[in-house]
Design an enzyme around this catalytic site. Structure first.
Site, PDB file in Angstrom:
ATOM      1  N   GLU A 115      -9.240   0.485  13.453  1.00  0.00           N
ATOM      2  CA  GLU A 115      -8.518  -0.537  14.216  1.00  0.00           C
ATOM      3  C   GLU A 115      -7.537  -1.282  13.328  1.00  0.00           C
ATOM      4  OE1 GLU A 115      -9.251  -0.814  17.729  1.00  0.00           O
ATOM      5  OE2 GLU A 115     -10.151   1.069  17.086  1.00  0.00           O
ATOM      6  N   ARG A 153      13.615  15.772   0.993  1.00  0.00           N
ATOM      7  CA  ARG A 153      14.755  16.640   1.275  1.00  0.00           C
ATOM      8  C   ARG A 153      16.089  16.008   0.865  1.00  0.00           C
ATOM      9  NH1 ARG A 153      17.636  15.454   5.505  1.00  0.00           N
ATOM     10  NH2 ARG A 153      18.433  17.528   5.941  1.00  0.00           N
TER      11      ARG A 153
HETATM   12  C1  9D3 Z   1      -6.519  -1.464  18.613  1.00  0.00           C
HETATM   13  C2  9D3 Z   1      -5.718  -0.299  18.169  1.00  0.00           C
HETATM   14  N1  9D3 Z   1      -4.298  -0.413  18.140  1.00  0.00           N
HETATM   15  C3  9D3 Z   1      -3.539  -1.203  19.052  1.00  0.00           C
HETATM   16  C4  9D3 Z   1      -2.443  -0.366  19.688  1.00  0.00           C
HETATM   17  C5  9D3 Z   1      -3.851  -0.668  16.807  1.00  0.00           C
HETATM   18  C6  9D3 Z   1      -3.720   0.588  16.059  1.00  0.00           C
HETATM   19  C7  9D3 Z   1      -4.049   0.634  14.711  1.00  0.00           C
HETATM   20  C8  9D3 Z   1      -3.898   1.799  14.013  1.00  0.00           C
HETATM   21  C9  9D3 Z   1      -3.224   1.727  16.666  1.00  0.00           C
HETATM   22  C10 9D3 Z   1      -3.079   2.908  15.940  1.00  0.00           C
HETATM   23  C11 9D3 Z   1      -3.435   2.938  14.630  1.00  0.00           C
HETATM   24  C12 9D3 Z   1      -3.248   4.178  13.864  1.00  0.00           C
HETATM   25  N2  9D3 Z   1      -1.812   4.394  13.620  1.00  0.00           N
HETATM   26  C13 9D3 Z   1      -1.268   4.254  12.432  1.00  0.00           C
HETATM   27  O1  9D3 Z   1      -1.974   3.995  11.468  1.00  0.00           O
HETATM   28  C14 9D3 Z   1       0.184   4.403  12.279  1.00  0.00           C
HETATM   29  C15 9D3 Z   1       1.221   4.591  13.240  1.00  0.00           C
HETATM   30  C16 9D3 Z   1       1.204   4.740  14.669  1.00  0.00           C
HETATM   31  O2  9D3 Z   1       0.162   4.730  15.357  1.00  0.00           O
HETATM   32  N3  9D3 Z   1       2.413   4.882  15.305  1.00  0.00           N
HETATM   33  C17 9D3 Z   1       3.592   4.924  14.648  1.00  0.00           C
HETATM   34  N4  9D3 Z   1       3.662   4.803  13.323  1.00  0.00           N
HETATM   35  C18 9D3 Z   1       2.485   4.640  12.648  1.00  0.00           C
HETATM   36  S1  9D3 Z   1       2.369   4.447  10.990  1.00  0.00           S
HETATM   37  C19 9D3 Z   1       0.727   4.308  11.020  1.00  0.00           C
END
Ligand code: 9D3
Length: 258
Positions: A115, A153
């Site tokens: 989370e 790249r």
């Molecule tokens: C309660 C969960 N989420 C609310 C929408 C928060 C959350 C935390 C961590 C949702 C996804 C994540 C995992 N994603 C990433 O670590 C992440 C990410 C992404 O999900 N979308 C676009 N860029 C990135 S960079 C890292």
């Protein structure tokens, strides 16, 4: 250029580096990628990397101690390079940021998961925070690979073609023109005749106009920042006039203004 990746899922990162064009760049010593398992820097017997959030609520939060130990062990104190947290809360990644990152000799990437991550990591360790776009992933590993790929790249010699990275669509600011290869006719569909004409000036003009047409149709936002010649602007004016003739303007109609 050297990349250090901090992750709880080191095995997710390795295969892409070993199978892609990046493998050759690593073999040639143009880039180095060091992958660090955050769990290796835990100190308890269960190798605990996450815990329940203070204040309650669902999910788990990545603990600060293993992350600080890992980053300090690898980057030193003070840190040898910037540390980028991959997170949905970061600034949205684009080609301009890729070019900015490519100026560094070393970069560290911290993959978030679960989370979230204890806020003290953000406050006292991380120097930048990047998202790769507005969609929800399960973690920061794919975003880390995307940054490594797009930055690498840009490093001279990583691509076979020395000016391949300069001539790409985002550098020109336009989408690419349509491309064709043999056969000249496939299932009755012919390649545009101009491409077979041998008239290189006419081909160059056709390609430029196709790139402009495509960009205007699909990504009009890019045109505002594109490097356009006077001939390009005239061509776009003609497109707009043709479009105005074929699609009547109803903006003044009562149905559309209430
Ligand atoms: C309660 C969960 N989420 C609310 C929408 C928060 C959350 C935390 C961590 C949702 C996804 C994540 C995992 N994603 C990433 O670590 C992440 C990410 C992404 O999900 N979308 C676009 N860029 C990135 S960079 C890292």
């Amino acid at each position: 250029m050297r990349f250090d990746v901090f992750t709880l899922f080191p095995t997710l990162i390795q295969p892409y580096l070993e199978e892609s064009i990046l493998k050759r760049a690593i073999q040639r010593g143009l880039i180095e990628v060091h992958i660090h398992n955050i769990r290796d820097y835990t100190t308890d017997k269960h190798r605990t990397a996450d815990d329940a959030p203070f204040g309650g609520g669902g999910g788990m939060v990545m603990k600060p101690e293993p992350i600080f130990r890992a980053v300090e062990a690898v980057l030193g104190i003070p840190p040898a390079c910037p540390l980028i947290l991959l997170s949905p809360q970061g600034r949205t990644y684009n080609q301009e940021i890729a070019r900015e990152l490519a100026e560094q000799s070393r970069l560290a990437l911290l993959c978030g998961h679960y989370e979230g991550i204890d806020e003290r990591v953000r406050e006292h360790l991380v120097t930048d925070e990047i998202s790769i776009g507005d969609y929800v992933l399960t973690g920061g590993e794919l975003p880390a690979l995307i940054i490594i790929d797009s930055v690498s790249r840009l490093i001279p010699g990583v691509l076979g073609d020395p000016d391949g990275a300069i001539d790409d669509s985002f550098a020109s600011g336009l989408l690419e023109y349509p491309q064709y290869t043999r056969p000249a006719e496939f299932r009755g569909w012919r390649v545009p005749e101009i491409l077979l004409s041998g008239n290189h000036a006419a081909i160059a003009r056709w390609r430029r106009e196709q790139a402009l047409l495509r960009t205007w149709q699909r990504r009009p936002d890019l045109l505002a920042r594109a490097n356009l010649t006077e001939a390009d602007r005239k061509f776009l004016e003609r497109l707009k006039q043709q479009n105005a003739l074929s699609t009547p303007d109803t903006s003044d109609h009562p149905k559309n203004s209430d």
